[in-house]
Design a protein around this motif. Structure first.
Motif, PDB file in Angstrom:
ATOM      1  N   ALA A 446      -1.362 -68.646  74.773  1.00  0.00           N
ATOM      2  CA  ALA A 446      -2.180 -68.502  75.979  1.00  0.00           C
ATOM      3  C   ALA A 446      -3.236 -67.420  75.822  1.00  0.00           C
ATOM      4  O   ALA A 446      -4.363 -67.575  76.280  1.00  0.00           O
ATOM      5  CB  ALA A 446      -1.285 -68.179  77.176  1.00  0.00           C
ATOM      6  N   ASP A 447      -2.883 -66.322  75.154  1.00  0.00           N
ATOM      7  CA  ASP A 447      -3.786 -65.165  75.099  1.00  0.00           C
ATOM      8  C   ASP A 447      -4.830 -65.278  73.990  1.00  0.00           C
ATOM      9  O   ASP A 447      -6.019 -65.082  74.235  1.00  0.00           O
ATOM     10  CB  ASP A 447      -2.973 -63.885  74.916  1.00  0.00           C
ATOM     11  CG  ASP A 447      -2.193 -63.511  76.159  1.00  0.00           C
ATOM     12  OD1 ASP A 447      -2.330 -64.221  77.167  1.00  0.00           O
ATOM     13  OD2 ASP A 447      -1.444 -62.514  76.127  1.00  0.00           O
ATOM     14  N   MET A 448      -4.409 -65.539  72.781  1.00  0.00           N
ATOM     15  CA  MET A 448      -5.321 -65.596  71.634  1.00  0.00           C
ATOM     16  C   MET A 448      -4.917 -66.740  70.708  1.00  0.00           C
ATOM     17  O   MET A 448      -4.348 -66.522  69.621  1.00  0.00           O
ATOM     18  CB  MET A 448      -5.300 -64.263  70.859  1.00  0.00           C
ATOM     19  CG  MET A 448      -5.808 -63.075  71.644  1.00  0.00           C
ATOM     20  SD  MET A 448      -7.596 -63.183  71.931  1.00  0.00           S
ATOM     21  CE  MET A 448      -7.782 -61.956  73.237  1.00  0.00           C
ATOM     22  N   PRO A 449      -5.153 -67.997  71.102  1.00  0.00           N
ATOM     23  CA  PRO A 449      -4.638 -69.138  70.336  1.00  0.00           C
ATOM     24  C   PRO A 449      -5.252 -69.286  68.948  1.00  0.00           C
ATOM     25  O   PRO A 449      -4.698 -70.007  68.116  1.00  0.00           O
ATOM     26  CB  PRO A 449      -4.986 -70.340  71.222  1.00  0.00           C
ATOM     27  CG  PRO A 449      -6.128 -69.884  72.056  1.00  0.00           C
ATOM     28  CD  PRO A 449      -5.873 -68.429  72.306  1.00  0.00           C
ATOM     29  N   LYS A 450      -6.376 -68.617  68.682  1.00  0.00           N
ATOM     30  CA  LYS A 450      -7.014 -68.719  67.372  1.00  0.00           C
ATOM     31  C   LYS A 450      -6.534 -67.646  66.405  1.00  0.00           C
ATOM     32  O   LYS A 450      -7.021 -67.569  65.275  1.00  0.00           O
ATOM     33  CB  LYS A 450      -8.535 -68.644  67.520  1.00  0.00           C
ATOM     34  CG  LYS A 450      -9.130 -69.823  68.274  1.00  0.00           C
ATOM     35  CD  LYS A 450     -10.651 -69.727  68.352  1.00  0.00           C
ATOM     36  CE  LYS A 450     -11.235 -70.908  69.103  1.00  0.00           C
ATOM     37  NZ  LYS A 450     -12.715 -70.834  69.198  1.00  0.00           N
ATOM     38  N   TYR A 451      -5.589 -66.802  66.813  1.00  0.00           N
ATOM     39  CA  TYR A 451      -5.079 -65.769  65.921  1.00  0.00           C
ATOM     40  C   TYR A 451      -4.453 -66.437  64.697  1.00  0.00           C
ATOM     41  O   TYR A 451      -3.559 -67.276  64.829  1.00  0.00           O
ATOM     42  CB  TYR A 451      -4.046 -64.910  66.644  1.00  0.00           C
ATOM     43  CG  TYR A 451      -3.615 -63.678  65.874  1.00  0.00           C
ATOM     44  CD1 TYR A 451      -4.544 -62.727  65.470  1.00  0.00           C
ATOM     45  CD2 TYR A 451      -2.275 -63.468  65.553  1.00  0.00           C
ATOM     46  CE1 TYR A 451      -4.155 -61.597  64.772  1.00  0.00           C
ATOM     47  CE2 TYR A 451      -1.870 -62.333  64.866  1.00  0.00           C
ATOM     48  CZ  TYR A 451      -2.817 -61.405  64.473  1.00  0.00           C
ATOM     49  OH  TYR A 451      -2.428 -60.275  63.779  1.00  0.00           O
ATOM     50  N   PRO A 452      -4.907 -66.123  63.485  1.00  0.00           N
ATOM     51  CA  PRO A 452      -4.489 -66.884  62.302  1.00  0.00           C
ATOM     52  C   PRO A 452      -2.985 -66.942  62.072  1.00  0.00           C
ATOM     53  O   PRO A 452      -2.465 -67.964  61.617  1.00  0.00           O
ATOM     54  CB  PRO A 452      -5.202 -66.153  61.155  1.00  0.00           C
ATOM     55  CG  PRO A 452      -6.401 -65.535  61.789  1.00  0.00           C
ATOM     56  CD  PRO A 452      -5.947 -65.129  63.164  1.00  0.00           C
ATOM     57  N   ALA A 453      -2.271 -65.867  62.387  1.00  0.00           N
ATOM     58  CA  ALA A 453      -0.837 -65.849  62.106  1.00  0.00           C
ATOM     59  C   ALA A 453      -0.047 -66.758  63.038  1.00  0.00           C
ATOM     60  O   ALA A 453       1.127 -67.048  62.769  1.00  0.00           O
ATOM     61  CB  ALA A 453      -0.293 -64.419  62.196  1.00  0.00           C
ATOM     62  N   LEU A 454      -0.662 -67.222  64.126  1.00  0.00           N
ATOM     63  CA  LEU A 454       0.062 -68.091  65.058  1.00  0.00           C
ATOM     64  C   LEU A 454       0.458 -69.401  64.390  1.00  0.00           C
ATOM     65  O   LEU A 454       1.598 -69.859  64.516  1.00  0.00           O
ATOM     66  CB  LEU A 454      -0.797 -68.348  66.304  1.00  0.00           C
ATOM     67  CG  LEU A 454      -0.193 -69.296  67.347  1.00  0.00           C
ATOM     68  CD1 LEU A 454       1.148 -68.793  67.858  1.00  0.00           C
ATOM     69  CD2 LEU A 454      -1.171 -69.481  68.515  1.00  0.00           C
ATOM     70  N   ALA A 455      -0.460 -70.014  63.675  1.00  0.00           N
ATOM     71  CA  ALA A 455      -0.143 -71.275  62.997  1.00  0.00           C
ATOM     72  C   ALA A 455       0.938 -71.070  61.950  1.00  0.00           C
ATOM     73  O   ALA A 455       1.834 -71.914  61.789  1.00  0.00           O
ATOM     74  CB  ALA A 455      -1.406 -71.851  62.359  1.00  0.00           C
ATOM     75  N   LEU A 456       0.870 -69.957  61.222  1.00  0.00           N
ATOM     76  CA  LEU A 456       1.889 -69.646  60.219  1.00  0.00           C
ATOM     77  C   LEU A 456       3.256 -69.509  60.871  1.00  0.00           C
ATOM     78  O   LEU A 456       4.256 -70.069  60.383  1.00  0.00           O
ATOM     79  CB  LEU A 456       1.511 -68.357  59.487  1.00  0.00           C
ATOM     80  CG  LEU A 456       2.563 -67.784  58.534  1.00  0.00           C
ATOM     81  CD1 LEU A 456       2.741 -68.709  57.336  1.00  0.00           C
ATOM     82  CD2 LEU A 456       2.157 -66.377  58.075  1.00  0.00           C
ATOM     83  N   ALA A 457       3.315 -68.762  61.968  1.00  0.00           N
ATOM     84  CA  ALA A 457       4.605 -68.555  62.648  1.00  0.00           C
ATOM     85  C   ALA A 457       5.159 -69.870  63.197  1.00  0.00           C
ATOM     86  O   ALA A 457       6.371 -70.125  63.102  1.00  0.00           O
ATOM     87  CB  ALA A 457       4.431 -67.537  63.772  1.00  0.00           C
ATOM     88  N   ARG A 458       4.295 -70.684  63.750  1.00  0.00           N
ATOM     89  CA  ARG A 458       4.760 -71.985  64.247  1.00  0.00           C
ATOM     90  C   ARG A 458       5.370 -72.811  63.125  1.00  0.00           C
ATOM     91  O   ARG A 458       6.433 -73.438  63.298  1.00  0.00           O
ATOM     92  CB  ARG A 458       3.602 -72.744  64.879  1.00  0.00           C
ATOM     93  CG  ARG A 458       3.289 -72.351  66.309  1.00  0.00           C
ATOM     94  CD  ARG A 458       2.080 -73.111  66.815  1.00  0.00           C
ATOM     95  NE  ARG A 458       1.900 -72.947  68.250  1.00  0.00           N
ATOM     96  CZ  ARG A 458       0.743 -73.101  68.867  1.00  0.00           C
ATOM     97  NH1 ARG A 458      -0.348 -73.409  68.181  1.00  0.00           N
ATOM     98  NH2 ARG A 458       0.672 -72.953  70.174  1.00  0.00           N
TER      99      ARG A 458
END
Length: 464
Positions: A446-458
């Motif tokens: 919700a806050d920063m969906p383009k943060y690169p580590a988000l895709a990695l963590a998912r």
């Protein structure tokens, strides 16, 4: 720390400059620079887009490119361990010690009518992270060499700097957390880990830059030309500088290159040691990596408090306050290896599906989308420079609110945070890691969906 109210009023007056006030600022700079023996017309004055805390204005005096660096307000500086006069002093000490850094040519006084700050020579190149990260890996060795020279500076010449002792620093972070509500469980987990892993004091304190990372170094043709932004300088453990630049957030998407986004940590550490830095200590490096991640998470939360108090009412301030979720995700990625294997492999709780919008009248999120689209198609083509960058911040803010309305549950949970700090709940507690992972993913999406580590963590967590 006290400051002249006239200076604060001047900064408030010039925070959002139009054509006339730009001319006034140029005239004031000419008068101030004449006091330092620099004469000539001030031209090409423009505010630079970077800088989460301080303002930077690039201009030319005669033929010399210079930069005005100043605080957004006296209130913003209040309570800081290092004022701007102290920052100018440590920069001069660094330059005298052979560190590539900008020469300070003028410190502002109240009579200048320019606010609180100083003027320095503009270095060649750019601080643009994309430029630095597209440079050869040899840039990492140059930055490591500059870091080693900073740590070799005579501490006696920087005795005005604050001192950071590890145990006292952790206690200060805990106090900041409590002041911010004490209700973010993932930050509480980081604090609990820090309390349990405080390293012994270093035998000799050195000068620590405190903000040495990609984005705060000037680069020209793939070579380092200088180190910027000394406002966080202090005396302490040099491994803090090594770790800080390796944080995920300061690698700008280079997830595979932990060494400043340019290389690996071992290569960076070897270059640092070869340049005269101390031997690398992996345990101390990890401590400072966790420490500064907690520190920046709390710093982001503090941005919201600063905006709310009136210390800095900039749009950027409220948007940065929502970047705490980035650091919460990074904390889990740093700490999850300490959890039992069964907890690391546990499936995440199901995500809550977003609500389905109704037909008919526009929903609040749809209105925000319409505003963002109008800004992009109608307003953006008319802007350039700082204003175009601020428009991008505004559109980001609209996106945050839109996603907040749609699906963001509160990341706050004071009872759970208290239990984690009391060490009655931890990474070995069945289901806690999975719960925190889901919270981190949902909040950051919700806050920063383009943060690169988000895709990695998912990829790691949702398909474990």
């Amino acid at each position: 720390m006290t400051h002249d109210l006239q200076r604060d009023a001047t900064i408030a007056h010039t925070a959002d400059l139009g054509t006339d006030s730009l001319a006034d600022l140029a005239v004031a700079l000419e008068r101030a620079l004449a006091r330092a023996g620099r004469h000539g017309a001030v031209t090409a004055l423009r505010r630079l887009s970077g800088g989460a805390n301080m303002e930077s204005w690039l201009f030319t005096c005669g033929t010399d490119p210079l930069v005005l660096r100043r605080a957004p307000s006296a209130q913003w500086l209040a309570g800081r361990a290092l004022d701007m006069a102290g920052e100018a002093r440590v920069i001069r000490h660094a330059v005298a010690g052979g560190v590539p850094a900008p020469e300070v040519v003028l410190e502002l006084v109240p009579e200048d009518g320019l606010g609180i700050g100083f003027v320095m020579v503009a270095l060649a190149g750019s601080a643009d992270p994309e430029l630095a990260l597209s440079s050869p890996p040899s840039l990492a060795a140059e930055i490591a060499g500059a870091m080693a020279r900073i740590h070799a500076l005579d501490p006696a010449g920087a005795d005005h700097l604050p001192v950071l002792e590890t145990a006292a620093g952790v206690a200060q972070l805990a106090a900041q957390f409590d002041a911010a509500g004490g209700d973010r469980p993932i930050i509480a987990l980081g604090l609990a880990w820090l309390r349990a892993h405080v390293p012994p004091p270093v035998p000799h304190r050195c000068v620590v830059h405190g903000d040495l990372r990609i984005g705060n170094v000037m680069v020209a043709d793939g070579r380092l030309t200088g180190v910027l932004d000394w406002e966080l300088a202090h005396l302490g453990d040099g491994h803090e500088d090594l770790a800080y630049g390796c944080m995920t957030v300061w690698r700008f998407g280079r997830l595979d290159k932990q060494g400043l986004g340019l290389t690996d940590v071992a290569t960076l550490a070897n270059a640092y040691t070869a340049a005269g830095g101390e031997p690398f200590d992996a345990a101390r490096f990890r401590f400072w990596l966790v420490y500064r991640t907690v520190w920046w998470a709390l710093g982001c939360l503090e941005m919201g408090r600063a905006w709310r108090s009136g210390a800095d009412r900039s749009l950027e301030r409220v948007v940065v306050s929502r970047r705490a979720a980035e650091q919460e995700l990074d904390l889990l990625l740093l700490l999850e290896s300490d959890a039992p294997q069964a907890e690391r492999l546990r499936a995440l709780p199901a995500a809550q599906p977003p609500p389905v919008p109704a037909d008919g009248e526009a929903q609040a999120g749809e209105i925000l989308t319409a505003i963002a689209e109008w800004l992009a198609t109608t307003v953006k083509p008319r802007l350039d420079g700082r204003e175009r960058w601020e428009l991008a911040v505004a559109r980001n803010a609209l996106g945050i609110v839109q996603r907040d309305i749609a699906a963001r549950p509160s990341p706050c949970d004071r009872p759970l945070a208290d239990a984690i700090l009391a060490v009655t709940t931890g990474l070995a507690t069945p289901g806690l890691l999975a719960d925190l992972r889901r919270r981190a993913l949902t909040t950051l999406a919700a806050d920063m969906p383009k943060y690169p580590a988000l895709a990695l963590a998912r990829a790691q967590w949702e398909h474990a």
